[in-house]
Design a protein around this motif. Structure first.
Motif, short mmCIF file in Angstrom:
data_model
loop_
_atom_site.label_atom_id
_atom_site.label_comp_id
_atom_site.label_asym_id
_atom_site.label_seq_id
_atom_site.Cartn_x
_atom_site.Cartn_y
_atom_site.Cartn_z
N GLN A 202 -9.59 -21.65 22.24
CA GLN A 202 -9.12 -21.95 20.89
C GLN A 202 -7.79 -22.68 20.90
OE1 GLN A 202 -9.89 -18.88 17.77
NE2 GLN A 202 -10.18 -17.53 19.54
N PRO A 207 -9.34 -23.07 16.26
CA PRO A 207 -10.02 -21.79 16.02
C PRO A 207 -11.54 -21.93 15.99
CG PRO A 207 -8.22 -22.13 14.46
CD PRO A 207 -8.41 -23.43 15.17
N GLN A 232 -1.75 -13.36 13.83
CA GLN A 232 -1.91 -14.64 13.13
C GLN A 232 -0.70 -15.57 13.27
OE1 GLN A 232 -2.95 -13.42 9.12
NE2 GLN A 232 -5.10 -13.22 9.67
N ASP A 237 -8.68 -17.09 16.17
CA ASP A 237 -9.48 -15.95 15.74
C ASP A 237 -9.52 -14.90 16.84
OD1 ASP A 237 -10.11 -17.33 13.39
OD2 ASP A 237 -11.90 -18.24 14.31
#
Length: 393
Positions: A202, A207, A232, A237
């Motif tokens: 990612q 993501p 975050q 993710d």
């Protein structure tokens, strides 16, 4: 770590008889459902159909992306502490199945630094194991355009800046609670490196759903990484996981290990050696005499030869069920079951060895699987790598 002190399962220790249901409760993963199994492409895979992969974390987003033709990736790696055995290579063949069926990106981290921290081996010894292991991984047959192999020490320019950022997200108390008391500060730091492995697809491509198919003892790495992703701060993710039971060792159901008293079946073993190891060392679920076995039958759930066939080496579901039924009713003897297992494992290894032998020198084969300079720069930029812009020598 499990609260039940009759067995221990961590990334560095598996002791006792593992109760997979208890472990599921302790680790907080979800059991794989029949509906999820049915969604795997290509009629699924024996490891999925037969409940060897038995638990999951956030599997559905990965399956959704795979079935819808959207970007998705798989991460599964290797710690090069010695020659590879059949238990080591199974996850790589599963990853290739996913790549073949769905076009998945596959990232393969090679944890050579972790093995230096965890094993009493020199850097030179670890390096030799790394080279040999890489040839076996390349022999699996991954698509180089859809595969990236990352060796921690060789790719330190991208691995360690990312790990340094993630290390700030993990307290020592979390490491101690998840792994036990690490033997050295290298192992204390290593969860941050593992998080780098699992998030790297990612960090390179943005993501997207990522799946980590691993044996259940490696789940602590996934849990720590998911905690980092949940904060975050890095636009990623949480990676999903597919957790498997252990491929049995020859001395009985449980994790196959290179350090067991019974020998492991190495990827370099020829058919004769495989047959000898299975006939001599494979724990039997049969009776003590032929007459008693004919009368009372055997127990395939305890028989290593049957479990090897069931877990991976017999692709035909009907044959697997038939072998189990014949063993239970006594019409199939232990020696005959061992012979079937030796034949199937030997054939698998022969094909693997043929592909490995066809490879050129590692220096010629490996570059196609390495991260590009653009991919390295993109990954570092996700965490604001402070070294970017400085002169390089």
């Amino acid at each position: 770590m499990p609260a039940d002190d009759t067995f221990t399962v961590t990334p560095y220790t598996v002791d006792g008889t593992v109760d997979y249901e208890t472990l599921l409760d302790q680790f907080g993963a979800a059991r794989l459902t029949p509906e999820q199994k049915a969604r795997f492409p290509g009629g699924s895979h024996p490891l999925v159909r037969r409940d060897v992969f038995y638990a999951e974390r956030d599997l559905d987003p990965f399956l959704d992306a795979a079935l819808d033709g959207e970007q998705h990736s798989v991460v599964t790696g290797r710690g090069p502490s010695g020659p590879m055995h059949i238990g080591h290579i199974v996850p790589f063949y599963f990853a290739r199945y996913l790549q073949d069926e769905t076009g998945a990106l596959v990232y393969i981290p090679i944890s050579d630094d972790e093995k230096y921290f965890a094993k009493e081996q020199s850097l030179a010894e670890i390096s030799e194991h790394t080279r040999a292991n890489l040839r076996d991984i390349l022999a699996v047959g991954f698509d180089p355009e859809r595969t990236r192999i990352v060796v921690d020490t060789a790719d330190a320019d991208v691995v360690y800046p990312l790990a340094a950022a993630f290390a700030g997200e993990v307290t020592q108390a979390t490491v101690d609670a998840t792994y036990g008391d690490p033997e050295n500060i290298g192992l204390s730091f290593y969860p941050a490196v593992q998080a780098t492995h699992l998030l790297l697809p990612q960090l390179v491509d943005g993501p997207h759903p990522t799946l980590v198919p691993v044996a259940v003892d490696q789940d602590p790495h996934v849990r720590v990484c998911r905690d980092i992703a949940a904060k975050q701060r890095y636009d990623v993710d949480k990676p999903g996981a597919l957790l498997s039971k252990f491929l049995p060792g020859l001395d009985g159901p449980g994790k196959m290990s290179s350090s067991d008293d019974a020998p492991s079946i190495r990827l370099s073993d020829d058919r004769e050696t495989v047959a000898d190891k299975i006939h001599t060392h494979a724990y039997s679920g049969g009776r003590t005499s032929v007459d008693e076995h004919r009368e009372k039958g055997g127990n395939p759930a305890e028989d290593v030869a049957y479990l090897l066939l069931y877990c991976f080496f017999e692709p035909d579901d009907d044959r697997v069920e038939r072998l189990a039924a014949q063993y239970r009713d006594g019409s199939l003897l232990s020696g005959q079951l061992k012979e079937r297992a030796a034949t199937q494992v030997g054939a698998f290894l022969e094909a693997h060895q043929e592909r490995r032998g066809a490879l050129g020198p590692l220096e010629e084969e490996l570059p196609a699987y390495r991260l590009t300079e653009a991919e390295r720069a993109t990954a570092r930029s996700r965490v604001g790598h402070p070294g970017d812009g400085l002169p390089r020598h």
